[in-house]
Design an enzyme around this catalytic site. Structure first.
Site, PDB file in Angstrom:
ATOM      1  CB  SER A 130       7.182   4.031  11.520  1.00  0.00           C
ATOM      2  OG  SER A 130       5.874   3.984  12.062  1.00  0.00           O
ATOM      3  CE1 TYR A 143       6.793  -1.157  10.591  1.00  0.00           C
ATOM      4  CE2 TYR A 143       5.579   0.225  12.132  1.00  0.00           C
ATOM      5  CZ  TYR A 143       6.135   0.024  10.889  1.00  0.00           C
ATOM      6  OH  TYR A 143       6.048   1.012   9.933  1.00  0.00           O
TER       7      TYR A 143
HETATM    8  N1  NAP Z   1       1.345   3.010   5.795  1.00  0.00           N
HETATM    9  C1  NAP Z   1       1.647   3.536   6.966  1.00  0.00           C
HETATM   10  O1  NAP Z   1       0.742   3.933   7.738  1.00  0.00           O
HETATM   11  C2  NAP Z   1       3.097   3.696   7.368  1.00  0.00           C
HETATM   12  C3  NAP Z   1       3.367   4.496   8.495  1.00  0.00           C
HETATM   13  C4  NAP Z   1       4.691   4.655   8.897  1.00  0.00           C
HETATM   14  C5  NAP Z   1       5.717   4.044   8.192  1.00  0.00           C
HETATM   15  N2  NAP Z   1       5.436   3.269   7.100  1.00  0.00           N
HETATM   16  C6  NAP Z   1       6.565   2.651   6.411  1.00  0.00           C
HETATM   17  O2  NAP Z   1       6.519   2.976   5.039  1.00  0.00           O
HETATM   18  C7  NAP Z   1       7.179   1.963   4.281  1.00  0.00           C
HETATM   19  C8  NAP Z   1       6.278   1.535   3.149  1.00  0.00           C
HETATM   20  O3  NAP Z   1       5.099   0.984   3.681  1.00  0.00           O
HETATM   21  P1  NAP Z   1       3.678   1.066   2.961  1.00  0.00           P
HETATM   22  O4  NAP Z   1       2.704   1.568   3.964  1.00  0.00           O
HETATM   23  O5  NAP Z   1       3.793   1.749   1.651  1.00  0.00           O
HETATM   24  O6  NAP Z   1       3.354  -0.491   2.835  1.00  0.00           O
HETATM   25  P2  NAP Z   1       3.021  -1.449   1.596  1.00  0.00           P
HETATM   26  O7  NAP Z   1       2.040  -0.797   0.686  1.00  0.00           O
HETATM   27  O8  NAP Z   1       2.678  -2.737   2.243  1.00  0.00           O
HETATM   28  O9  NAP Z   1       4.404  -1.571   0.830  1.00  0.00           O
HETATM   29  C9  NAP Z   1       5.472  -2.304   1.360  1.00  0.00           C
HETATM   30  C10 NAP Z   1       6.553  -2.397   0.298  1.00  0.00           C
HETATM   31  O10 NAP Z   1       7.680  -3.072   0.881  1.00  0.00           O
HETATM   32  C11 NAP Z   1       8.107  -4.084  -0.019  1.00  0.00           C
HETATM   33  N3  NAP Z   1       8.714  -5.187   0.715  1.00  0.00           N
HETATM   34  C12 NAP Z   1       8.222  -5.874   1.782  1.00  0.00           C
HETATM   35  N4  NAP Z   1       9.086  -6.836   2.164  1.00  0.00           N
HETATM   36  C13 NAP Z   1      10.157  -6.762   1.329  1.00  0.00           C
HETATM   37  C14 NAP Z   1      11.376  -7.475   1.201  1.00  0.00           C
HETATM   38  N5  NAP Z   1      11.687  -8.502   2.009  1.00  0.00           N
HETATM   39  N6  NAP Z   1      12.233  -7.119   0.221  1.00  0.00           N
HETATM   40  C15 NAP Z   1      11.935  -6.109  -0.618  1.00  0.00           C
HETATM   41  N7  NAP Z   1      10.790  -5.393  -0.577  1.00  0.00           N
HETATM   42  C16 NAP Z   1       9.914  -5.722   0.408  1.00  0.00           C
HETATM   43  C17 NAP Z   1       6.863  -4.511  -0.789  1.00  0.00           C
HETATM   44  O11 NAP Z   1       7.284  -4.969  -2.062  1.00  0.00           O
HETATM   45  P3  NAP Z   1       6.971  -6.442  -2.693  1.00  0.00           P
HETATM   46  O12 NAP Z   1       5.970  -7.106  -1.790  1.00  0.00           O
HETATM   47  O13 NAP Z   1       6.441  -6.137  -4.046  1.00  0.00           O
HETATM   48  O14 NAP Z   1       8.309  -7.086  -2.703  1.00  0.00           O
HETATM   49  C18 NAP Z   1       6.097  -3.196  -0.914  1.00  0.00           C
HETATM   50  O15 NAP Z   1       6.462  -2.504  -2.084  1.00  0.00           O
HETATM   51  C19 NAP Z   1       7.508   0.832   5.262  1.00  0.00           C
HETATM   52  O16 NAP Z   1       8.858   0.922   5.652  1.00  0.00           O
HETATM   53  C20 NAP Z   1       6.581   1.133   6.442  1.00  0.00           C
HETATM   54  O17 NAP Z   1       7.091   0.630   7.645  1.00  0.00           O
HETATM   55  C21 NAP Z   1       4.139   3.080   6.680  1.00  0.00           C
END
Ligand code: NAP
Length: 272
Positions: A130, A143
């Protein structure tokens, strides 16, 4: 197309993980996505049950892919948990949950796939970091800590695994429009009106949420991850997302820390 890749994508129920799995599947790859509740998240690819905080759960997911395909060509460590709250307001169990998911979750899956990748003398591991792993953000301290740690782990792994023919790449997305706003946890004490940080926390959170809702589509990050999996992007790190955020991260190296932090404090209306 060359031989289809066997790819395990953690956290494929929504957001970046789902977009990545969808694109890989559309391109003919053999995709294994994961969710803690796979019944709720049907998909055209195989959806496995996985909680990355559990050793046995990680081992079982990897064993299933190996039993069915005989190999894993790529692992995308995408599952992530976002926690908001002042560092002082974050209880030990809340802090641990972030690191258990974002750092140790990626470590567990990586350790589980490596024997098979080493045996094949090839493989790709993509760690989803991130911008918060390049810049310490207010009220996202744990985070940020988890994503900084993931950066270090990725760099070390990349060096250790090069001679085995295994590529390790970190993708650091900027704000991306996903379910992250709804799924973000808040530290219990941060939600209390008695928190010493109530005012600035509320203002910073409103800024985070507005930025994320207006963030870039997840398809952009997914496209970069797929390029890495397919061997079209071989660098150790890619920053992906809105241009202004990419410039900010690049410029950071040339801006005095004090000035950089002054700008951040103004931007997030921290006061003081
Ligand atoms: N969105 C942003 O602005 C952004 C920016 C920078 C980095 N990121 C990174 O991108 C990645 C994906 O995030 P996203 O934005 O797509 O968020 P999201 O839509 O909330 O998706 C999060 C995913 O992580 C899974 N997850 C959470 N806790 C888990 C656990 N204990 N075991 C297995 N799976 C788990 C969830 O699956 P279930 O709940 O179905 O298990 C879900 O599929 C993350 O690493 C986040 O830090 C996001």
């Amino acid at each position: 197309m060359k031989r289809a890749k066997v790819v395990l994508v953690s956290g494929a129920s929504s957001g970046i993980g789902r977009a990545t799995a969808t694109l890989l599947h559309a391109k003919g790859h053999i995709v294994y996505g994961t969710s803690r509740d796979p019944e709720r998240h049907q998909a055209p690819w195989r959806m496995l049950c996985l909680d990355v905080t559990g050793e046995a759960s990680c081992a079982a997911a990897v064993a299933t892919v190996l039993a069915e395909q005989g190999r894993i060509d790529a692992l995308v460590n995408n599952a992530g948990l976002v926690l908001a709250g002042a560092v002082e307001d974050t209880a030990p169990d809340e802090a641990r949950a972030v690191l258990e998911t974002n750092l140790f979750g990626a470590l567990r899956l990586t350790q589980a796939v490596l024997p098979a990748m080493r045996a094949e003398k090839s493989g790709v591991i993509v760690n989803v970091g991130s911008l918060a792993g390049r810049v310490g953000l207010p009220f996202q301290g744990l985070y940020s800590a988890s994503k900084y740690a993931l950066e270090g782990l990725s760099e070390s792994l990349a060096l250790e695994l090069k001679s085995f023919g295994i590529q390790v790449t970190l993708v650091a997305p900027g704000d991306t429009a996903t379910s992250v706003v709804d799924n973000r946890r808040k530290a219990r004490a941060a939600e209390s009106p008695d928190s010493a940080y109530a005012g600035p926390f509320g203002r910073a959170l409103a800024t985070f949420e507005a930025e994320e809702r207006a963030g870039a589509p997840a398809d952009g990050v997914a496209g970069r991850i797929v390029a890495i999996v397919e061997g079209r992007a071989t660098g150790p790190r890619y920053v992906v997302g809105p241009i202004a955020q990419r410039i900010l991260v690049a410029a950071r190296a040339f801006i005095p820390v004090r000035l950089f932090q002054w700008g951040l404090a103004r931007y997030y209306r921290l006061g003081g």
